[in-house]
Design an enzyme around this catalytic site. Structure first.
Site, mmCIF file in Angstrom:
data_model
loop_
_atom_site.group_PDB
_atom_site.id
_atom_site.type_symbol
_atom_site.label_atom_id
_atom_site.label_comp_id
_atom_site.label_asym_id
_atom_site.label_seq_id
_atom_site.Cartn_x
_atom_site.Cartn_y
_atom_site.Cartn_z
ATOM 1 N N LEU A 39 5.810 -4.418 -20.225
ATOM 2 C CA LEU A 39 7.201 -4.692 -20.630
ATOM 3 C C LEU A 39 7.749 -3.724 -21.674
ATOM 4 O O LEU A 39 8.409 -4.137 -22.618
ATOM 5 C CB LEU A 39 7.329 -6.128 -21.155
ATOM 6 C CG LEU A 39 7.017 -7.239 -20.146
ATOM 7 C CD1 LEU A 39 7.085 -8.603 -20.829
ATOM 8 C CD2 LEU A 39 7.981 -7.195 -18.969
ATOM 9 N N LYS B 257 11.842 -15.789 -11.616
ATOM 10 C CA LYS B 257 10.921 -14.895 -10.893
ATOM 11 C C LYS B 257 9.490 -15.384 -11.067
ATOM 12 O O LYS B 257 8.972 -15.434 -12.179
ATOM 13 C CB LYS B 257 11.070 -13.455 -11.398
ATOM 14 C CG LYS B 257 10.222 -12.459 -10.613
ATOM 15 C CD LYS B 257 10.574 -11.019 -10.955
ATOM 16 C CE LYS B 257 9.697 -10.045 -10.190
ATOM 17 N NZ LYS B 257 10.019 -8.638 -10.522
ATOM 18 N N CYS C 51 5.020 -11.969 -15.635
ATOM 19 C CA CYS C 51 4.409 -10.676 -15.934
ATOM 20 C C CYS C 51 2.937 -10.870 -16.270
ATOM 21 O O CYS C 51 2.601 -11.587 -17.215
ATOM 22 C CB CYS C 51 5.100 -9.981 -17.103
ATOM 23 S SG CYS C 51 4.277 -8.444 -17.529
ATOM 24 N N ASN D 28 -0.253 -1.682 -12.026
ATOM 25 C CA ASN D 28 0.401 -1.230 -13.249
ATOM 26 C C ASN D 28 0.130 -2.230 -14.351
ATOM 27 O O ASN D 28 -0.019 -3.426 -14.113
ATOM 28 C CB ASN D 28 1.897 -1.031 -13.044
ATOM 29 C CG ASN D 28 2.687 -2.290 -13.336
ATOM 30 O OD1 ASN D 28 2.956 -2.619 -14.504
ATOM 31 N ND2 ASN D 28 3.046 -3.022 -12.296
#
Lengths: 311, 294
Positions: A81, A174, A139, A77
């Protein structure tokens, strides 16, 4: 009878940064929206909790499409965001969420600067329903932010410090697996007061359309997730759990009750489920239902007893 | 949305690389033409989103048994309500209460490994399907002279749409476009149910030589007027129809690569006048007035 049921429930429950979860299953950010789509399918209060869609200071449309590609046992993907921005999350999404979800929720926060992370957390800090912050420094699909903070221990530490300053709620960092030494990043976050570490975000990947001879994703690269990345995730969770004392949340390709237990044995206190929600929308509920039987089969009395069993 | 197991009734090639599959089971979540279903395929991680071409629903359970009993014996046999009740209830005990069962028809083109795997499945096999996805066409806006435009495999949802319009007493005009006669689908089905069907092919092998927009222009030049258009097809076709239908309101169904198909992953977003929308959940059908193509 009542006492028996109480014990049954206790078998699954875990404590994550001081907050009790009925079970270790957390739906992962970016695969669960703000919960509404799944609330139409089952009672999402069955979950341990969920981590809502990554939130930034300003609204973001994200990347152009195509944003999705398939891989063997997984997917890529490059959403980038997409989110309505923190002000609308507070004004619209959280009040709606309160009506359908009655547990502390995990707030996933993203940013393009240390200040942005701190600003978004400061705004969300006043929201009672938020139990934990999950700070996405991983990300792979945005430029000038996201993963840039998670690949440099100095920057990871800086974001942790900035966020810890603005909130008393537990802060879970994360992490991205796209680094040489993930334990080093985890230790840098722990040293600045991170209350927990969650990992892994997606693996940087790409695919090419053979007919057009161009990348399949408009963003060229994307993040890989799904069962294909599970062994990588187990390895990373194991390495980080060995390196830090704070609780670890394991995620990456989890697809079954067996996988949840494997993650916990690798050192995870709680386990997030991501990509599988997209193809099997009932997966979190089904795994929670299957856990007791799986534990019986493996001779596990309580999940808390096996955290880090493999370390 | 419902997750259901559907049994394949038939699966056959009806045009070049285009298959028509009929499945039976609980199709109750499919309510609107333009909706799609998302099918698990062997060897694939992501499901395959495919438009609903047609749905035929049957009521089962107590109601069906009542109907069958009345047909077989006549209601006079059961001269007391209690007796009627006991017979029907006894029979109904074995099945679910009034579940809407039926068949759903899809048309799909074999383009990749997933759809090729689907083409290999045969009668009696069972597929795992998420049904009733997306917002379909709003037929309340159709007016008295709707124009249905389908391009290639995008023609699929026009059959269910046309059937609902005809049920409402409106006879739609349908314009279908294909590359060649060997790609042609559904023109017979649409004609049979009473639509005026016009075909355009790029190579002129059937109908008018050209695109759907050439055919639409010709019809309008002949004096035909339309109340609303409904279009589904590849993006260049949608853009051309949008451009060529000034003064006419319409609804367009979009295609995009999807992750989940039910609004969770933001994989298929598009910008509209009303902000970002998810093709799978807010669409796939969008109003012409929402689009940013001006």
């Amino acid at each position: 009878m009542e006492r028996y049921l109480e014990n049954e429930n206790d078998r699954l429950s875990v404590t994550l940064c001081g907050i009790r979860l009925d079970n270790p299953v957390i739906a992962a950010s970016g695969t669960f929206g703000y919960g509404y789509e799944f609330a139409e399918l089952y009672d999402i209060n069955e979950l341990g909790t969920f981590s809502f869609k990554g939130t930034t200071a300003k609204p973001r449309f994200g990347n152009p499409t195509p944003r999705i590609a398939e891989t063997p046992s997984g997917m890529l993907n490059a959403v980038g965001l997409q989110n309505p921005g923190v002000d609308r999350v507070i004004a619209e999404e959280l009040p709606r969420l309160k009506a359908i979800f009655h547990k502390p929720v995990m707030a996933n926060v993203s940013g393009f600067s240390t200040e942005e992370y701190a600003k978004v957390c400061e705004s969300l800090d006043k929201e009672d329903q938020i139990g934990w912050f999950e700070i996405n420094i991983s990300c792979p699909n945005v430029h000038g932010g996201g993963m840039g903070f998670g690949t440099d221990p100095r920057l990871a530490a800086e974001v942790t410090r900035a966020v810890k300053k603005v909130t008393k709620k537990p802060v879970i960092m994360k992490l991205t697996p796209n680094v040489t030494d993930i334990a080093e990043i985890a230790k840098a976050c722990e040293a600045e007061g991170a209350d927990g570490i969650s990992l892994i975000n997606t693996l940087l990947a790409m695919r090419i359309d053979l007919r057009t001879r161009r990348p399949l994703l408009a963003n060229t690269t994307g993040g890989m997730s799904g069962p294909a990345v599970f062994p990588v995730a187990v390895r990373c969770v194991y390495q980080v759990a060995k390196a830090v004392k704070v609780p670890v949340v394991g995620l990456g390709g989890v697809a079954s009750a067996d996988d949840v237990i494997e993650m916990i044995m690798a050192g995870a206190t709680a386990v997030e489920i991501g990509a599988m929600n997209l193809t099997e929308p009932f997966i979190c509920r089904d795994i929670i239902h299957e856990l007791p039987e799986t534990m019986d089969r493996l001779g596990i009395d309580r999940l808390e007893n096996i955290i880090g069993a493999a370390l | 949305m419902k997750q259901v197991q559907l049994r394949i009734r038939s699966n056959a090639e009806i045009a070049d690389n285009v298959f028509r599959m009929e499945m039976e089971g609980d199709v109750s979540a499919i309510t609107t033409p333009g909706q799609f279903i998302n099918i698990r395929v062997e060897g694939g991680f992501l499901r395959r989103p495919i438009s609903v071409c047609d749905v035929d629903t049957v009521v089962t359970g107590t109601k069906r048994i009542e109907k069958e009993a009345a047909e077989a014996f006549g209601t006079s046999l059961y001269n007391t309500p209690q007796m009627w009740d006991s017979v029907v209830k006894e029979k109904a005990g074995t099945c679910q209460e009034n579940v809407v069962e039926g068949t759903v028809t899809i048309l799909y083109k074999t383009v990749g490994a997933g759809t090729k795997a689907l083409a290999g499945r045969g009668q009696g096999e069972v597929l795992d399907v998420l049904t009733g996805l997306g917002n379909g066409f709003d037929i309340r806006k159709a007016g008295d002279a709707p124009l249905l435009v389908g391009g290639g495999i995008g023609s699929a949802p026009m059959l269910m749409l046309a059937k609902q319009l005809i049920n409402d007493g409106v006879r739609p005009t349908v314009v279908l476009g294909f590359r060649s006669v060997s790609d042609m689908i559904l023109q017979g089905d649409l004609y049979e149910i009473g639509c005026d069907v016009y075909v355009a092919t790029e190579d002129g092998s059937s109908g008018m030589k050209g695109f759907v927009t050439d055919q639409i222009r010709a019809l309008r030049e002949q004096g035909m007027e339309f109340s609303q258009f409904f279009a589904c097809g590849p993006s260049p076709m949608l853009k051309a129809v949008y451009r060529d239908t000034q003064g006419l309101e319409g609804q367009l169904s979009f295609e995009e690569r999807m992750g989940c198909g039910f609004g969770a992953c933001m994989g298929c977003s598009m910008e509209t006048k009303n902000g970002p929308k998810r093709v799978c959940k807010d669409g796939p059908v969008f109003m012409k007035s929402e689009l940013l193509w001006d």
